[in-house]
Design an enzyme around this catalytic site. Structure first.
Site, PDB file in Angstrom:
ATOM      1  N   ASP A 119       0.857  -1.185   0.000  1.00 49.76           N
ATOM      2  CA  ASP A 119       0.000   0.000   0.000  1.00 49.76           C
ATOM      3  C   ASP A 119       0.896   1.237   0.000  1.00 49.76           C
ATOM      4  O   ASP A 119       1.708   1.415   0.922  1.00 49.76           O
ATOM      5  CB  ASP A 119      -0.890  -0.021   1.252  1.00 49.76           C
ATOM      6  CG  ASP A 119      -1.926   1.090   1.262  1.00 49.76           C
ATOM      7  OD1 ASP A 119      -1.726   2.119   0.564  1.00 49.76           O
ATOM      8  OD2 ASP A 119      -2.937   0.944   1.973  1.00 49.76           O
ATOM      9  N   TYR A 197      -1.559  -8.759  -8.264  1.00 51.11           N
ATOM     10  CA  TYR A 197      -1.817  -7.362  -8.613  1.00 51.11           C
ATOM     11  C   TYR A 197      -0.885  -6.876  -9.716  1.00 51.11           C
ATOM     12  O   TYR A 197      -1.284  -6.076 -10.569  1.00 51.11           O
ATOM     13  CB  TYR A 197      -1.686  -6.479  -7.368  1.00 51.11           C
ATOM     14  CG  TYR A 197      -2.826  -6.682  -6.400  1.00 51.11           C
ATOM     15  CD1 TYR A 197      -4.106  -6.244  -6.711  1.00 51.11           C
ATOM     16  CD2 TYR A 197      -2.631  -7.331  -5.198  1.00 51.11           C
ATOM     17  CE1 TYR A 197      -5.173  -6.438  -5.844  1.00 51.11           C
ATOM     18  CE2 TYR A 197      -3.684  -7.534  -4.315  1.00 51.11           C
ATOM     19  CZ  TYR A 197      -4.948  -7.085  -4.644  1.00 51.11           C
ATOM     20  OH  TYR A 197      -5.994  -7.293  -3.781  1.00 51.11           O
TER      21      TYR A 197
END
Length: 216
Positions: A119, A197
């Protein structure tokens, strides 16, 4: 919490390759000898999610020990399940807050750190949560061996540029650096490992940033 998450949380409690919170503190400074039963180097994947990097690195380098770290047990479940099913004995997972690393690892216990698609915490108010914030880097300095390295692989240009700024400000040594990994000559069997991802970002033609640096 959904039934699937509850099932995964319950299941990781039975996995021999998963440690959670306080139970892992007894392994501080002794991960290699007491869990892995060897004297091989320790490599960490921070904010590991499903642990794709830790799993694949463990397969590539059986002469090293790998630990994926994340707080979300339902994500850790995937990598841990793979480790159990495939008998990957040099792989473990630790469910903790990453800011508490020094409670779980001793000084100079870690050879290398991977931060893969973490993140980016883009808000200025959350700068201290970025895994390359100087406060985190100081923790890594304690954990790493004298020649230990840190690897950041990210699609987020902001986090990449922020990291480069902090590396320069602190006078750290850069070993590898590119803002277009797959257009560079750095790609090898390690950097070719792709997370879930990352595959999504690549399908959208997003550039992938990579930097490797050390304190030495």
């Amino acid at each position: 919490m959904g039934k699937d998450k509850l099932r995964k949380f319950a299941e990781i409690n039975t996995f021999p390759n998963v440690y959670q919170l306080d139970e892992a503190k007894v392994l501080k400074g002794k991960w290699a000898t007491d869990h892995f039963k060897n004297d091989r180097p320790i490599v960490l994947e921070l904010a590991c999610g499903k642990g794709e990097y830790a799993v694949n690195l463990a397969k590539l380098f059986p002469e090293k020990n790998f630990i994926g770290i994340d707080l979300k047990g339902n994500r850790i479940w995937r990598g841990a399940r793979t480790g159990v099913d495939e008998g990957i004995n040099n792989l473990a997972f630790l469910r903790i807050q990453i800011e508490d690393l020094l409670d779980y690892f001793g000084a100079r216990e870690v050879e290398e750190i991977w931060i893969t698609f973490a993140d980016p915490q883009p808000q200025i108010s959350r700068e201290k949560k970025r895994l390359t914030y100087p406060g985190f880097l100081e923790k890594y300095r304690v954990l790493l061996t004298s020649e230990g390295k840190i690897n950041l692989k990210t699609d987020n240009d902001g986090l990449y540029n922020y990291t480069k700024e902090k590396v320069q400000e602190l006078g750290l040594l850069v070993h590898k650096d590119t803002d277009h990994l797959y257009q560079s000559d750095l790609v090898d069997e390690v950097l070719s490992i792709k997370t879930h991802y990352e595959r999504i970002y690549l399908k959208k033609d997003k550039n992938i940033n990579y930097i490797q640096f050390s304190f030495n």
